[in-house]
Design a protein around this motif. Structure first.
Motif, PDB file in Angstrom:
ATOM      1  N   CYS A 266       0.846  -1.197   0.000  1.00  0.00           N
ATOM      2  CA  CYS A 266       0.000   0.000   0.000  1.00  0.00           C
ATOM      3  C   CYS A 266       0.880   1.245   0.000  1.00  0.00           C
ATOM      4  O   CYS A 266       1.878   1.317   0.727  1.00  0.00           O
ATOM      5  CB  CYS A 266      -0.898  -0.022   1.233  1.00  0.00           C
ATOM      6  SG  CYS A 266      -1.977   1.418   1.403  1.00  0.00           S
TER       7      CYS A 266
ATOM      8  N   GLU B 237       0.120   4.256   1.032  1.00  0.00           N
ATOM      9  CA  GLU B 237      -0.126   5.182   2.145  1.00  0.00           C
ATOM     10  C   GLU B 237       0.971   5.060   3.208  1.00  0.00           C
ATOM     11  O   GLU B 237       1.502   3.982   3.448  1.00  0.00           O
ATOM     12  CB  GLU B 237      -1.498   4.926   2.757  1.00  0.00           C
ATOM     13  CG  GLU B 237      -2.644   5.231   1.809  1.00  0.00           C
ATOM     14  CD  GLU B 237      -2.719   6.679   1.386  1.00  0.00           C
ATOM     15  OE1 GLU B 237      -2.605   7.573   2.255  1.00  0.00           O
ATOM     16  OE2 GLU B 237      -2.876   6.933   0.178  1.00  0.00           O
TER      17      GLU B 237
ATOM     18  N   HIS C 185      -7.579   1.351   3.264  1.00  0.00           N
ATOM     19  CA  HIS C 185      -7.443   2.729   2.791  1.00  0.00           C
ATOM     20  C   HIS C 185      -8.400   3.009   1.637  1.00  0.00           C
ATOM     21  O   HIS C 185      -8.926   4.113   1.517  1.00  0.00           O
ATOM     22  CB  HIS C 185      -5.994   3.019   2.380  1.00  0.00           C
ATOM     23  CG  HIS C 185      -5.114   3.291   3.547  1.00  0.00           C
ATOM     24  ND1 HIS C 185      -4.147   2.405   3.977  1.00  0.00           N
ATOM     25  CD2 HIS C 185      -5.065   4.351   4.395  1.00  0.00           C
ATOM     26  CE1 HIS C 185      -3.529   2.915   5.036  1.00  0.00           C
ATOM     27  NE2 HIS C 185      -4.080   4.093   5.307  1.00  0.00           N
TER      28      HIS C 185
ATOM     29  N   VAL D  32      -3.568   1.030  -3.223  1.00  0.00           N
ATOM     30  CA  VAL D  32      -3.735   0.998  -1.774  1.00  0.00           C
ATOM     31  C   VAL D  32      -4.360  -0.315  -1.320  1.00  0.00           C
ATOM     32  O   VAL D  32      -4.906  -1.072  -2.114  1.00  0.00           O
ATOM     33  CB  VAL D  32      -4.613   2.179  -1.290  1.00  0.00           C
ATOM     34  CG1 VAL D  32      -3.961   3.505  -1.594  1.00  0.00           C
ATOM     35  CG2 VAL D  32      -6.005   2.120  -1.890  1.00  0.00           C
TER      36      VAL D  32
ATOM     37  N   ARG E   5      -3.419   5.874  -7.111  1.00  0.00           N
ATOM     38  CA  ARG E   5      -2.769   5.262  -5.947  1.00  0.00           C
ATOM     39  C   ARG E   5      -3.141   3.792  -5.860  1.00  0.00           C
ATOM     40  O   ARG E   5      -4.303   3.439  -6.011  1.00  0.00           O
ATOM     41  CB  ARG E   5      -3.225   5.928  -4.654  1.00  0.00           C
ATOM     42  CG  ARG E   5      -2.851   7.353  -4.503  1.00  0.00           C
ATOM     43  CD  ARG E   5      -3.334   7.862  -3.172  1.00  0.00           C
ATOM     44  NE  ARG E   5      -3.144   9.290  -3.085  1.00  0.00           N
ATOM     45  CZ  ARG E   5      -3.579  10.036  -2.093  1.00  0.00           C
ATOM     46  NH1 ARG E   5      -4.237   9.487  -1.091  1.00  0.00           N
ATOM     47  NH2 ARG E   5      -3.368  11.327  -2.079  1.00  0.00           N
TER      48      ARG E   5
END
Length: 51
Positions: free
Chosen positions: A3, A5, A30, A26, A24
């Motif tokens: 991920c 994040e 998330h 993820v 993104r």
């Protein structure tokens, strides 16, 4: 793949398409939070075991 994040070491399972930022990859936790914003689209990543 991990991920993207900060401080998250879970496996990335979803690609988020975000109109105002870069896409993104993820984890599902998330993704559940971020996909609630207007315009964000979630796409499951291929090859991820959802079990």
């Amino acid at each position: 793949m991990i991920c993207i994040e900060n401080d998250c070491e879970n496996e990335a399972a979803v690609r988020l398409h975000i109109p105002w930022a870069d896409n993104r990859d993820v984890c599902t936790a998330h993704a559940r939070v971020l996909v609630q914003k207007d315009g964000v689209v979630a796409e499951p990543l291929e090859g991820v075991d959802w079990k």
